[in-house]
Design an enzyme around this catalytic site. Structure first.
Site, short mmCIF file in Angstrom:
data_model
loop_
_atom_site.label_atom_id
_atom_site.label_comp_id
_atom_site.label_asym_id
_atom_site.label_seq_id
_atom_site.Cartn_x
_atom_site.Cartn_y
_atom_site.Cartn_z
N CYS A 1 0.83 -1.20 0.00
CA CYS A 1 0.00 0.00 0.00
C CYS A 1 0.87 1.26 0.00
O CYS A 1 1.52 1.55 -0.98
CB CYS A 1 -0.97 -0.05 1.19
N HIS B 1 -3.47 -5.72 1.17
CA HIS B 1 -2.74 -5.93 2.44
C HIS B 1 -2.67 -7.39 2.89
O HIS B 1 -3.55 -7.85 3.61
CB HIS B 1 -3.44 -5.13 3.54
N GLU C 1 -0.77 -8.56 5.19
CA GLU C 1 -0.52 -8.63 6.64
C GLU C 1 -1.81 -8.62 7.45
O GLU C 1 -1.80 -8.98 8.62
CB GLU C 1 0.44 -7.51 7.07
#
Lengths: 81, 222
Positions: free
Chosen positions: B85, B194, B196
Site C-alpha cells: 500500500c 494488504h 498482513e
C-alpha cells in the site's frame, strides 16, 4: 521579496479523477463553460530579492527531484513579481 | 531470519506487518525512518499507512528518509523488499519500481476484501503460492490506481513482472488491473492490497496473506 512559482500538472495521458469530478460539478451549479477540467498543484517559493538564474536552476532541480513526480507529472518553473 | 519493518511518522500497519513476519516464523525488527541503520536485517517490509500525512504525494517525502537511502542500496544489492500500500507508493517514488499510484478512479477511499490472482510465483515474496492461485486479502486505499506509460506497461506484461492482478470489477482504475508488480530481479515487490491483515481467519477474510511472508523466509534460506 521575490517569488518563484512551480506549477505541477498530471501528464495529459494520466487519468485525473479530481479534475473529472470538478468538471461534472460545474454544470450542476449552472456553469456550462467547461469542456474539461484538469487539477494541478502550485508552489509559491519566496526568495530574498529578485530570483536569480542560479536560484531558478536550483528550483528546477528540486522540482524534478521532489515537487513533481516526472513519471506522471510535468512542471513549469517561473519567476513571478 | 530477521525481517525489518519500517515505521515512518503516519505509518499504520507496522504492527500487523510485524505480527505477520512472526507468524511466518521470522523475527520482526523495528526500523525507524530517521535511523540510517538496517540493524542487520535480511529483508524489509515497508508497511501501509499515511507516511508524512501523504503530503505532496503519497510516499514522496518518505522516500528521502534516512532509512530509505539504506534500503534503496540494499534492494539494489538484492535484498528482498516488500512494499504494501503506502509502502508500494514509497517504492515507486524511490524508483525501485516503475510507475506511480494515483487517486482511485471513483475518488472514494476503498476498504474491502479483494480477490486477486497471483501471476508470478518466482519473486522473493510469492514463491509459496501456485501460478494463477486466487486469494482474498483486504484492499484499503485512496490512491491505489497503478499508472505507467505504455512502454513500461508492455515491459511489465512481457517480462512477467505483474505479481498480482485484481479479479472481477476494477476497484481503482489501475492499468491492466495491476495490484502488484516486481522489479527485474524479483527481490522488490510492491502490492496495493494488504497481506498482513489476512494471516488468520479470526481477524481477516482468509489466511492467504501469510504466503507472502513464508515466501521470503524460503528466499532467504536459499
Amino acid at each position: 521579496m521575490g517569488k518563484i512559482v512551480v506549477e505541477v500538472m498530471l501528464k495529459p495521458e494520466i487519468l485525473d479523477p479530481q479534475g473529472t469530478a470538478v468538471s461534472a460539478a460545474l454544470p450542476r451549479l449552472g456553469f456550462n463553460f467547461a469542456k474539461s477540467v484538469r487539477q494541478g498543484k502550485r508552489f509559491e517559493i519566496e526568495v530574498e530579492g529578485e530570483p536569480t538564474p542560479a536560484q531558478l536552476a536550483e528550483v528546477e532541480k528540486a522540482a524534478e527531484k521532489l515537487l513533481a513526480n516526472p513519471v506522471i507529472e510535468t512542471y513549469v518553473v517561473k519567476a513571478e513579481k | 531470519m530477521k525481517v525489518g519493518v519500517v515505521t515512518f511518522p503516519g505509518t499504520l500497519d507496522d504492527r500487523d506487518a510485524a505480527r505477520a513476519v512472526g507468524a511466518a516464523g521470522a523475527s520482526a525488527i523495528s526500523l525507524w525512518h530517521g535511523d540510517a541503520d538496517l540493524k542487520g536485517v535480511d529483508a524489509v517490509v515497508l508497511p501501509g499507512g499515511f507516511s508524512y500525512g501523504d503530503y505532496l504525494r503519497c510516499g514522496a517525502i518518505s522516500r528521502f528518509a534516512p532509512v530509505m537511502e539504506k534500503i534503496i542500496d540494499a534492494a539494489n544489492g538484492g535484498m528482498p523488499v516488500l512494499g504494501i500500500c503506502n509502502g508500494f507508493q514509497v517504492l515507486c517514488e524511490a524508483h525501485l519500481l516503475p510507475g506511480a499510484l494515483t487517486r482511485n478512479h471513483a475518488l472514494h477511499f476503498l476498504c474491502r476484501d479483494q480477490k486477486l490472482t497471483i501471476e508470478n510465483t518466482s519473486t522473493a515474496w510469492t514463491s509459496s503460492f501456485s501460478q494463477g492461485q486466487e486469494i482474498v486479502i483486504p484492499l484499503k486505499n485512496g490512491e491505489g490506481s497503478f499508472q505507467c506509460d505504455d512502454q513500461t506497461l508492455s515491459a511489465l506484461e512481457s517480462e512477467g513482472r505483474i505479481v498480482a492482478r485484481y479479479l472481477g470489477e476494477d476497484p481503482n482504475g489501475s492499468r491492466n488491473l495491476i495490484a502488484g508488480i516486481t522489479n527485474e530481479r524479483g527481490n522488490v515487490v510492491g502490492l496495493m492490497p494488504h497481506p498482513e491483515h489476512a494471516i488468520n481467519v479470526l481477524t481477516g477474510p482468509s489466511a492467504d496473506g501469510l504466503g507472502f511472508f513464508t515466501s521470503v523466509l524460503k528466499a532467504m534460506v536459499k
